[in-house]
Design an enzyme around this catalytic site. Structure first.
Site, PDB file in Angstrom:
ATOM      1  N   ASP A 250       8.409   5.517   8.236  1.00 47.40           N
ATOM      2  CA  ASP A 250       7.899   6.804   8.708  1.00 47.40           C
ATOM      3  C   ASP A 250       7.032   7.569   7.723  1.00 47.40           C
ATOM      4  OD1 ASP A 250       9.799   7.510   6.873  1.00 47.40           O
ATOM      5  OD2 ASP A 250      11.226   8.322   8.329  1.00 47.40           O
TER       6      ASP A 250
ATOM      7  N   GLY B 299       0.804  -1.224   0.000  1.00 49.99           N
ATOM      8  CA  GLY B 299       0.000   0.000   0.000  1.00 49.99           C
ATOM      9  C   GLY B 299       0.831   1.264   0.000  1.00 49.99           C
TER      10      GLY B 299
ATOM     11  N   GLY C 119       2.551   3.620   1.523  1.00 50.94           N
ATOM     12  CA  GLY C 119       3.112   3.835   2.856  1.00 50.94           C
ATOM     13  C   GLY C 119       3.708   5.215   3.016  1.00 50.94           C
TER      14      GLY C 119
ATOM     15  N   ASP D 229       4.216  -4.464  -7.109  1.00 48.80           N
ATOM     16  CA  ASP D 229       3.605  -3.236  -6.585  1.00 48.80           C
ATOM     17  C   ASP D 229       4.188  -2.005  -7.276  1.00 48.80           C
ATOM     18  OD1 ASP D 229       5.867  -4.279  -5.020  1.00 48.80           O
ATOM     19  OD2 ASP D 229       5.757  -2.368  -3.967  1.00 48.80           O
ATOM     20  N   ASN D 230       5.244  -2.198  -8.073  1.00 49.78           N
ATOM     21  CA  ASN D 230       5.833  -1.073  -8.795  1.00 49.78           C
ATOM     22  C   ASN D 230       5.557  -1.157 -10.288  1.00 49.78           C
ATOM     23  OD1 ASN D 230       6.853   0.018  -6.431  1.00 49.78           O
ATOM     24  ND2 ASN D 230       8.836  -0.994  -6.623  1.00 49.78           N
TER      25      ASN D 230
HETATM   26  P1  AMP Z   1       9.052   0.466  -2.900  1.00 47.08           P
HETATM   27  O1  AMP Z   1       9.319  -0.903  -3.419  1.00 47.08           O
HETATM   28  O2  AMP Z   1      10.292   1.231  -2.514  1.00 47.08           O
HETATM   29  O3  AMP Z   1       8.217   1.257  -3.845  1.00 47.08           O
HETATM   30  O4  AMP Z   1       8.226   0.346  -1.540  1.00 47.08           O
HETATM   31  C1  AMP Z   1       7.641  -0.821  -1.077  1.00 47.08           C
HETATM   32  C2  AMP Z   1       6.615  -0.535  -0.007  1.00 47.08           C
HETATM   33  O5  AMP Z   1       7.231   0.085   1.123  1.00 47.08           O
HETATM   34  C3  AMP Z   1       5.492   0.380  -0.439  1.00 47.08           C
HETATM   35  O6  AMP Z   1       4.317  -0.071   0.156  1.00 47.08           O
HETATM   36  C4  AMP Z   1       5.909   1.713   0.127  1.00 47.08           C
HETATM   37  O7  AMP Z   1       4.812   2.550   0.363  1.00 47.08           O
HETATM   38  C5  AMP Z   1       6.574   1.302   1.421  1.00 47.08           C
HETATM   39  N1  AMP Z   1       7.563   2.290   1.877  1.00 47.08           N
HETATM   40  C6  AMP Z   1       8.765   2.549   1.335  1.00 47.08           C
HETATM   41  N2  AMP Z   1       9.388   3.541   2.008  1.00 47.08           N
HETATM   42  C7  AMP Z   1       8.566   3.927   3.005  1.00 47.08           C
HETATM   43  C8  AMP Z   1       8.624   4.905   4.038  1.00 47.08           C
HETATM   44  N3  AMP Z   1       9.667   5.710   4.208  1.00 47.08           N
HETATM   45  N4  AMP Z   1       7.561   4.994   4.874  1.00 47.08           N
HETATM   46  C9  AMP Z   1       6.500   4.203   4.733  1.00 47.08           C
HETATM   47  N5  AMP Z   1       6.375   3.268   3.794  1.00 47.08           N
HETATM   48  C10 AMP Z   1       7.389   3.122   2.930  1.00 47.08           C
HETATM   49 MG    MG Z   2       6.679   1.239  -4.674  1.00 50.45          MG
END
Ligand code: AMP
Ligand code: MG
Length: 518
Positions: A134, A100, A102, A269-270
């Site tokens: 965070d 989700g 985040g 998710d990306n």
């Molecule tokens: P990513 O693969 O980097 O796009 O992120 C994977 C998951 O981690 C996604 O659900 C993001 O929303 C969550 N996420 C990554 N960095 C953060 C952050 N600093 N705070 C909260 N959620 C994060």
């Molecule tokens: Mg992502």
């Protein structure tokens, strides 16, 4: 500031009934309402004039107090209800459950000139999906997303875009290399835009929870607003929808291969359902042409998301999406056929793309072989992809071949003996092959220059802009932003950026290897 707001996602789709902003599993909902976090001392660093225009805003609007406050999360536009989306995903090949938004909060959707723009803040505070993190973003990752998404657009690639880059004024703690040395960095917020931020993972989460009612609601919504030309939802239309997503995903990846872009984290998710490049994290640009290269330190061992593997991963991700859509279709064959077609289409489109990079118009049966030999040669000694292909557009005859591309070699001393012979052989074959063409040198050259960019956002260039920005100097952000608007043009004033990566950048953090920490 007047935006024509027309919210659809948070109006038509099921919302999380719990309004509390606590970290938890959210079921039977596409999103949760959430308010961005107030920031200490927001400051706008850059605003994209084109995106302003796309949204129907003026330069003056961008200077208003309201603009600053809204796009740093300190104020909410009247009649809007910000929200974070619920999605799941496969990370590095394994189902990770609920992920989700985040650290992303959707503000609203805007309609202008017949187009739909969802506006989303990245780094605006925690949401129910923040898990153990965070919800914030730091300056370095925000500069990278801001510059690269706009650069990709101007390269002609499907991508999300960015309206603004701002400092939050808050400090954010990050362990950049995950080595137990966390440090404070400047917090930042990017407002990004796209017709929709839906990902494969939005559909996967419902399928994984066997919530097929909401799966159908979301797929029908997606077709209605983003694939309306496919017609009213039905089993056949679901199959066509999957075919469209497959085609768009393949086209996007062929473009990545063409310009040497390595996404770095192709988790499901990306992967955008619209086939847009989304989530600019530890991405990188090929400098030395190397199928095995990945910028992402987290992927250092398996190199799952290396340059040469992106097309395979695209297919693997589409298989996961097919599994998620299956409950609505209940027939595997049509989905399998589409996935098989991806492989055939990839071979065809990839060959076409490489032909265009070489300025070959007609189809010769030996082209595949010629291209294979070129790719093998490019791996013999570290060879800069961008410079090689750009300079190749000057090619007239084999005797001057090596001279034309010499600036692309990182170790010119290595181009001797067998390696030199192999290059000379290849240039001879290329000259002969060009002899079959009917177009003039000038026409070929201009066509080659239109597909082989002169300027890309090399990893060290972004890092220089970041280092300066960290010291409060934003001039380079603006310079790169402007240059990257015309990546295929000769721009003599920016000639210094048409150069190999300097040696100091070879092993510097941020320049060659990046972590997911952002
Ligand atoms: P990513 O693969 O980097 O796009 O992120 C994977 C998951 O981690 C996604 O659900 C993001 O929303 C969550 N996420 C990554 N960095 C953060 C952050 N600093 N705070 C909260 N959620 C994060
Ligand atoms: Mg992502």
């Amino acid at each position: 500031m007047k935006l024509h707001i027309k919210d659809k996602f948070n109006v038509e789709l099921p919302a999380d009934t719990i309004l509390e902003n606590s970290r938890r599993q959210v079921s039977k909902a596409c999103f949760s309402f959430v308010i961005p976090k107030k920031t200490a001392n927001p400051e706008l660093l850059h605003v994209s004039p084109e995106i302003l225009d796309n949204l129907g805003l003026s330069q003056d609007d961008a200077k208003s107090e309201m603009f600053l406050n809204v796009f740093t999360g300190n104020d909410i536009l009247p009649n809007t209800k910000p929200y974070a989306m619920c999605y799941g995903g496969h990370q590095f090949g394994h189902w990770a459950g609920q992920l989700g938004d985040g650290r992303a909060i959707n503000l609203c959707e805007v309609e202008h000139n017949g187009k739909n723009w969802a506006l989303q803040l990245k780094g605006a505070g925690e949401t129910p999906y923040s898990r153990s993190a965070d919800g914030l973003a730091v300056l370095r990752s925000s500069v990278r997303e801001y510059l690269c998404s706009e650069a990709m657009f101007h390269l002609g690639l499907p991508t999300t875009r960015a309206l603004s880059l701002a400092l939050s004024g808050d400090q954010v703690l990050r362990d950049v290399m995950y080595d137990g040395n966390p440090a404070y960095e400047k917090g930042a917020i990017v407002c990004r835009t796209a017709a929709s931020f839906l990902r494969f993972g939005n559909y996967q989460i419902f399928a994984a929870r066997q919530d097929y009612d909401n799966l159908k609601v979301l797929v029908d919504y997606t077709i209605k607003h983003h694939f309306a030309y496919l017609g009213q939802p039905s089993k056949d239309v679901y199959i066509e929808f999957f075919r469209e997503v497959t085609n768009r995903t393949l086209d996007m990846i062929i473009h990545w291969q063409r310009v040497g872009f390595v996404h770095g984290v192709m988790n499901t998710d990306n992967m955008s359902i619209l086939g847009l490049t989304i989530d600019y994290g530890p991405y990188g640009w090929l400098e030395g042409y190397d199928y095995g290269w990945t910028p992402n330190t987290t992927d250092r061992e398996n190199k799952r998301y290396r340059y040469g593997n992106q097309p395979n991963i695209g297919l693997w991700n589409l298989l996961q999406l097919a599994n998620a859509l299956y409950p609505l279709i209940e027939e595997a064959k049509p989905l399998e056929d589409i996935l098989n077609q991806y492989k055939t289409d990839f071979d065809k489109k990839s060959l076409e793309m490489m032909r265009s990079k070489l300025g070959l118009e007609i189809h010769d049966e030996n082209d595949q072989q010629l291209i294979q030999e070129l790719e093998d040669n490019l791996h013999l000694s570290e060879t800069d992809m961008t410079i090689f292909f750009r300079n190749l557009s000057d090619f007239k005859n084999a005797s001057e071949g090596l001279g034309i591309v010499k600036d692309a070699f990182y170790k010119p001393d290595e181009i001797v003996a067998k390696i030199k012979t192999r290059w000379e052989d290849w240039f001879n074959k290329y000259e002969q092959r060009l002899g079959l063409e009917t177009i003039s040198f000038e026409v070929r050259q201009s066509k080659m220059k239109a597909v082989n960019p002169k300027y890309v956002l090399r990893n060290y260039m972004a890092q220089l802009a970041i280092d300066n920005a960290d010291k409060g100097d934003y001039v380079l952000i603006d310079e790169l932003f402007k240059m990257l608007k015309k990546p295929y043009n000769e721009q003599p004033e920016y000639e210094k950026w048409f150069a190999k990566r300097p040696e100091w950048a070879r092993h510097k953090v941020g320049c060659s290897m990046l972590s997911c920490s952002s």
